[in-house]
Design an enzyme around this catalytic site. Structure first.
Site, PDB file in Angstrom:
ATOM      1  CG  PHE A 252      -0.259   0.257   2.175  1.00 10.59           C
ATOM      2  CD1 PHE A 252       0.547   1.835   2.530  1.00 10.59           C
ATOM      3  CD2 PHE A 252       0.027  -0.559   3.005  1.00 10.59           C
ATOM      4  CE1 PHE A 252       0.594   2.190   3.799  1.00 10.59           C
ATOM      5  CE2 PHE A 252       0.999   0.435   4.044  1.00 10.59           C
ATOM      6  CZ  PHE A 252       0.553   1.179   5.145  1.00 10.59           C
TER       7      PHE A 252
ATOM      8  CB  CYS B 295      10.496  -0.098   2.856  1.00 12.04           C
ATOM      9  SG  CYS B 295      10.465   0.553   1.079  1.00 12.04           S
TER      10      CYS B 295
END
Ligand code: NAD
Length: 498
Positions: free
Chosen positions: A149, A281
């Site tokens: 997402f 990330c």
């Protein structure tokens, strides 16, 4: 509430499984749409469409394919504001950050449009009497990308851009939390001249993913998401005999040496830890100042800056960062803050219970700072994926180097220093895939490759760059001798190069 559709065979297609999921508006804290979750039959139809498109696309001259990709890029730029607004509205990241998400994806498509050159094979003449050898890179067939997402444009574009440039057709299974931008991107691809079925978008959950991985027509699986799912998908893909690259979670450290410009390091940390509400990330979630003096000063500078941060609606210019993606994410992050307190970390700034005027139900989590976190604590070992920064104080450089090196995850890491020797030693010895020197978020540019080590990545090739093209192609090597060259009769020994 509107309904998101799949995008199959060149058009928006309503789901038929009867299963749906809510898509939230994170600022309002309420559902804004439903997304269909594909059944096995719908997966079959999407793969069949991509399979039917494969021969035509794979045999198209690569320069024509590249031209279509570049037209796609043009259309994405033309629709940048519209795409970024949709992206912000489902993800919660700010408008400029949403544009960055799209931009970093487009850059990989631009790189991939160089495929006519990048896919050239090798040739050696006269490797033996009258014998030539050449190699070629061929597309695999129908391939899939299963994406997270947190970058709903960038990661689908990274995967599809490279795979399509190489002549594959693609079934994208984007995150069901922010599904609209991938559908719009596929629609723009059709407008750019991409034949129907070359890029299909199918929403879904485990049912769809399992069906994609098990299907013999799917030749490669590219995944990005959390580590447990990455590992499970890598294992399942290998069991089905297909190549896979599966990228997982992260816990990215920034080492701050005593000689660093601390003001600069503090600014960098604030952006890297709290930008996009920490849902990147490559976000920095651990600061490792070296020495007590560095740590005391750094924490002071961070607190000053955190007091100035503006948490607010994604589309408001004054917002430094917006809400987190959903109610489960908010609950998980706030739980972790509670765990940190129980574990004995020093909570310097508490983001729980943050509010934003006019948006009482938004999924707000304020910037949070823990000091004196230790490597044994869960808040250090596990990925929180929210705006929570932990300070782990290191006595010296060797201890600071050991922390990211020994951590389970190995996605990104950064060192802030003015000392070239320390920076060089760090970049050489640290066990992490992507390293920054005085750069907080070292996401490699499109023509290099992106990939984490250890529990942050499963598989042996990275994303985009030349690795991306290798992943989405197979090599064929041809050895040729024409009849006029054959003068030695039958041979019963192994041909060799002497
Ligand atoms: P996630 O693992 O929940 O979901 C990723 C994808 O897998 C989605 O498409 C989802 O629908 C699918 N999925 C979820 N559960 C599944 C299951 N049981 N079986 C099959 N498929 C399943 O991840 P997320 O929450 O969407 O994204 C955040 C995570 O992604 C974080 O851990 C973040 O670090 C990681 N991430 C990693 C990178 C990287 O390059 N290493 C990049 C971006 C995000």
């Amino acid at each position: 509430m509107h309904q998101v559709t799949h995008f199959i065979d060149g058009r928006r297609t309503e789901g038929t499984s009867g299963r749906t999921k809510e898509v939230f508006d994170p600022v309002r804290g309420a559902p804004q749409a439903t997304v269909p979750l594909a059944s096995e039959a719908e997966v079959d139809a999407a793969i069949a469409s991509s399979q039917a498109a494969f021969d035509g696309w794979a045999s198209m001259n690569p320069q024509r394919r590249a031209r279509i990709l570049l037209k796609w890029v043009d259309l994405i730029y033309t629709h940048m504001d519209e795409l970024a607004e949709t992206l912000s509205g489902e993800h919660g990241k700010t408008f400029p950050d949403a544009k960055g998400d799209i931009q970093r994806g487009v850059e990989v498509v631009e790189f991939a449009a160089g495929a006519p050159h990048l896919l050239k094979g090798e040739f050696s003449t006269e490797v033996s009497g009258g014998v030539d050898v050449h190699s070629m890179r061929q597309p695999l067939g129908v391939v899939t990308g299963i994406t997270p997402f947190n970058f709903p444009a960038m990661i689908p574009l990274w995967k599809a851009g490279v795979a399509l440039a190489a002549g594959n057709t693609f079934v994208l299974k984007p995150s069901e939390r922010d599904p609209s931008v991938p559908v719009r991107l596929a629609e723009l691809a059709i407008e750019a001249g991409m034949p129907a079925g070359v890029l299909n978008v199918l929403h879904g959950d485990k049912t769809a993913v399992d069906a994609l991985i098990a299907d013999d027509r799917i030749r490669a699986v590219g995944f990005v998401g959390s580590t447990p799912i990455a590992q499970a998908i890598y294992t399942a893909a290998a069991t089905h005999g297909k190549r896979a690259q599966c990228f997982g979670g992260a816990k990215n450290h920034m080492v701050i040496m005593p000689d660093a410009d601390l003001e600069q390091a503090a600014d960098a940390l604030i952006g890297a830890a709290f930008g996009s509400a920490g849902e990147r990330c490559m976000a920095i979630s651990v600061a490792v100042p070296v020495g007590e003096e560095t740590a005391d000063r750094l924490v002071e500078l961070l607190e000053e800056r955190m007091a100035e941060l503006t948490l607010g609606p994604s589309l408001e210019e004054s917002s430094d960062f917006g809400p987190v993606v959903g109610p489960d994410a908010k609950a998980r992050i706030e739980d972790y803050i509670g765990v940190g307190v129980e574990e004995g970390a020093e909570l310097r700034v508490d983001g729980r219970g943050a509010t934003v005027d006019g948006h009482p139900d938004g999924f707000w989590v304020g910037a949070t700072l823990f000091d004196r976190v230790t490597p044994q604590m869960r808040i250090y070992r596990e990925e929180i994926f929210g705006p929570v920064l932990s300070v782990v104080r290191a006595a010296d450089y060797e201890e600071a180097l050991r922390l990211p090196t020994e951590h389970e995850f190995g996605n990104g890491v950064s060192i802030f220093t003015r000392d070239g020797d320390a920076a060089r030693d760090f970049t050489r010895r640290v066990e992490v895939g992507m390293v920054g020197v005085n750069v907080p978020i070292p996401v490699p540019i499109a023509y290099y490759t992106f990939g984490g080590w250890k529990a942050s990545g499963f598989g042996d090739l990275n994303q985009h760059g030349t690795d991306g093209l290798k992943f989405y192609t197979k090599t064929k090597t041809v050895t040729t001798r024409w009849p006029s060259g054959i003068k030695d009769g039958a041979s019963f020994v192994m041909p060799e190069g002497s």
